[in-house]
Design an enzyme around this catalytic site. Structure first.
Site, mmCIF file in Angstrom:
data_model
loop_
_atom_site.group_PDB
_atom_site.id
_atom_site.type_symbol
_atom_site.label_atom_id
_atom_site.label_comp_id
_atom_site.label_asym_id
_atom_site.label_seq_id
_atom_site.Cartn_x
_atom_site.Cartn_y
_atom_site.Cartn_z
ATOM 1 N N ASP A 205 -12.130 -10.820 -16.536
ATOM 2 C CA ASP A 205 -12.656 -10.310 -15.274
ATOM 3 C C ASP A 205 -13.074 -8.841 -15.382
ATOM 4 O O ASP A 205 -12.559 -7.988 -14.664
ATOM 5 C CB ASP A 205 -11.611 -10.504 -14.163
ATOM 6 N N TYR B 212 -20.183 -9.250 -13.649
ATOM 7 C CA TYR B 212 -20.205 -9.249 -12.181
ATOM 8 C C TYR B 212 -21.546 -8.752 -11.686
ATOM 9 O O TYR B 212 -22.213 -8.001 -12.385
ATOM 10 C CB TYR B 212 -19.087 -8.335 -11.651
ATOM 11 N N HIS C 198 -10.508 -19.995 -17.516
ATOM 12 C CA HIS C 198 -10.687 -18.875 -16.583
ATOM 13 C C HIS C 198 -9.691 -18.955 -15.430
ATOM 14 O O HIS C 198 -9.067 -17.966 -15.053
ATOM 15 C CB HIS C 198 -12.119 -18.848 -16.029
ATOM 16 N N ASN D 91 -16.094 -18.305 -12.791
ATOM 17 C CA ASN D 91 -16.899 -18.757 -11.664
ATOM 18 C C ASN D 91 -18.041 -17.780 -11.353
ATOM 19 O O ASN D 91 -19.130 -18.185 -10.969
ATOM 20 C CB ASN D 91 -16.034 -18.996 -10.411
ATOM 21 N N HIS E 253 -9.170 -14.819 -13.647
ATOM 22 C CA HIS E 253 -9.461 -15.195 -12.263
ATOM 23 C C HIS E 253 -8.705 -14.335 -11.254
ATOM 24 O O HIS E 253 -9.332 -13.725 -10.405
ATOM 25 C CB HIS E 253 -9.193 -16.674 -12.022
ATOM 26 N N HIS F 44 -7.039 -10.969 -10.481
ATOM 27 C CA HIS F 44 -7.234 -9.663 -11.111
ATOM 28 C C HIS F 44 -5.912 -8.930 -11.260
ATOM 29 O O HIS F 44 -5.645 -7.935 -10.580
ATOM 30 C CB HIS F 44 -8.241 -8.839 -10.302
ATOM 31 N N HIS G 192 -5.501 -15.870 -5.723
ATOM 32 C CA HIS G 192 -5.974 -17.252 -5.676
ATOM 33 C C HIS G 192 -4.863 -18.285 -5.796
ATOM 34 O O HIS G 192 -5.036 -19.440 -5.425
ATOM 35 C CB HIS G 192 -7.008 -17.510 -6.785
ATOM 36 N N ASP H 132 -15.335 -14.507 -16.231
ATOM 37 C CA ASP H 132 -15.894 -13.521 -15.310
ATOM 38 C C ASP H 132 -16.273 -12.309 -16.154
ATOM 39 O O ASP H 132 -15.771 -11.192 -15.984
ATOM 40 C CB ASP H 132 -14.943 -13.160 -14.158
#
Ligand SMILES: *[C@@H]1O[C@H](CO)[C@@H](O)[C@H](O)[C@H]1NC(C)=O
Length: 331
Positions: free
Chosen positions: A50, A86, A214, A121, A249, A251, A223, A83
């Site tokens: 990420d 971004y 991920h 994602n 996923h 952070h 999440h 990720d």
């Protein structure tokens, strides 16, 4: 009689087609890359997730410390849990975000090693094929991102699994556009992937088995658990003696022990933006460590030990865990 044999012929062809495809699929294995351990039999790597924000949100600071730790551990490669770019992946092969968020940021000498990456994602919101493209490897030869693949050696086998298509919500919530080319229909894609992963895990004779995705299977972060992975992927990992599941996923940095198997869940998704501040108290069971800020993780493997260390944005050690195995149980 004639119509009966015509029918049996049809049945025969149908069976051949169905069985034939099954057979073809069984031989269509995940792509493999061999990464030989050092001459002393050890292998070290860093795990980051990420991250791609053109250096912002402490990405550059984390990258600097990765360079320091990478040097100290003489790392063999880097694993990215997805990720990668971004907010919406890459727009194409020529998107400058690739160099601005990857090549120019992870510039330390010790990080000039192979990177093995999965998609997150956010990567699926851009041009997925671009991220998988060999063209990026011409720009920066460290880059290797595929949907699902295996990095193997006798010491460790790492199974990289494309987890985004598992998450049903991404197919039903209209607020974002995802690039599902190559994934449709997702049910078939997932079924084939699970079959491939199960077969590869079953056949693995490596000392350590690590699965990278991920999305979290277990997470105490924003999440939380990914129910589709708990239902579909976790039983396969439990049945095939996987040692570690590593993901991003959320952070943050986490170490959670599975309550019904020796699997350790290791979350390294703190490559840039962090500090979301929400911790799920419900997932309290098995949580050994949770850190809501930026950082990364290192993995040092030998035939007998796996040493995992988590670091913060200034390189301070936050948490350590060691797993050990008997020497004689191998080969
Ligand atoms: C960067 O890291 C420092 C130290 O952990 C933290 O105080 C600061 O809030 C971070 N900055 C951002 C933008 O997250």
């Amino acid at each position: 009689m004639a119509s009966f044999s015509a029918k049996s012929m049809t049945m025969f062809f149908l069976f051949t087609i169905i069985f034939g495809f099954g057979f073809l699929h069984a031989s269509a294995q995940l792509q493999r890359f061999t990464h030989t351990p050092k001459t002393d039999g050890s292998l070290n790597f860093l795990v980051i997730g990420d991250w791609g924000r053109r250096g912002k949100y402490n990405q550059s600071e984390v990258a600097f410390q990765m360079g320091v730790v990478g040097e100290k551990l003489d790392i063999d490669f880097v694993v990215s849990t997805g990720d990668n770019f971004y907010d919406d992946g890459l727009t194409g092969e020529h998107d400058p975000n690739f160099e601005e968020s990857f090549s120019k940021i992870y510039a330390a000498k010790s990080l000039q090693k192979q990177w093995y990456s999965v998609l997150g994602n956010h990567d699926y919101r851009g041009d997925v094929e671009a991220q998988l493209s060999p063209f990026l490897r011409q720009i920066d030869s460290r880059w290797l991102c595929l949907r699902s693949f295996i990095v193997d050696s006798e010491l460790v086998e790492i199974f990289f699994v494309d987890t985004t298509p598992f998450v049903e919500e991404y197919f039903t919530v209209p607020e974002h556009h995802y690039d599902w080319n190559g994934v449709n229909p997702p049910q078939t894609y997932i079924a084939n992937l699970l079959k491939d992963v199960e077969m590869a895990l079953r056949e693995s004779t490596a000392k350590w088995k690590i699965v990278v995705g991920h999305h979290a299977i277990r997470s105490a972060g924003h999440h939380g658990d990914t129910k589709e992975l708990v239902n579909l992927l976790l039983p396969i990992l439990q049945a095939n003696h996987v040692d570690f599941y590593m993901n991003g996923h959320d952070h943050c940095l986490e170490h959670i022990s599975d309550l019904s198997s020796p699997i350790q869940f290791l979350v390294s998704g703190a490559g840039s933006k962090a500090w979301r501040g929400d911790v799920r108290e419900t997932t309290g069971n098995g949580v050994n460590f949770f850190y809501d800020g930026q950082g990364f993780m290192s993995v040092q493997l030998t035939r007998t030990d796996a040493n995992i260390v988590f670091y913060d944005v200034s390189g301070q050690v936050l948490h350590k865990t060691t797993s050990s195995k008997q020497l004689h149980s191998s080969i």
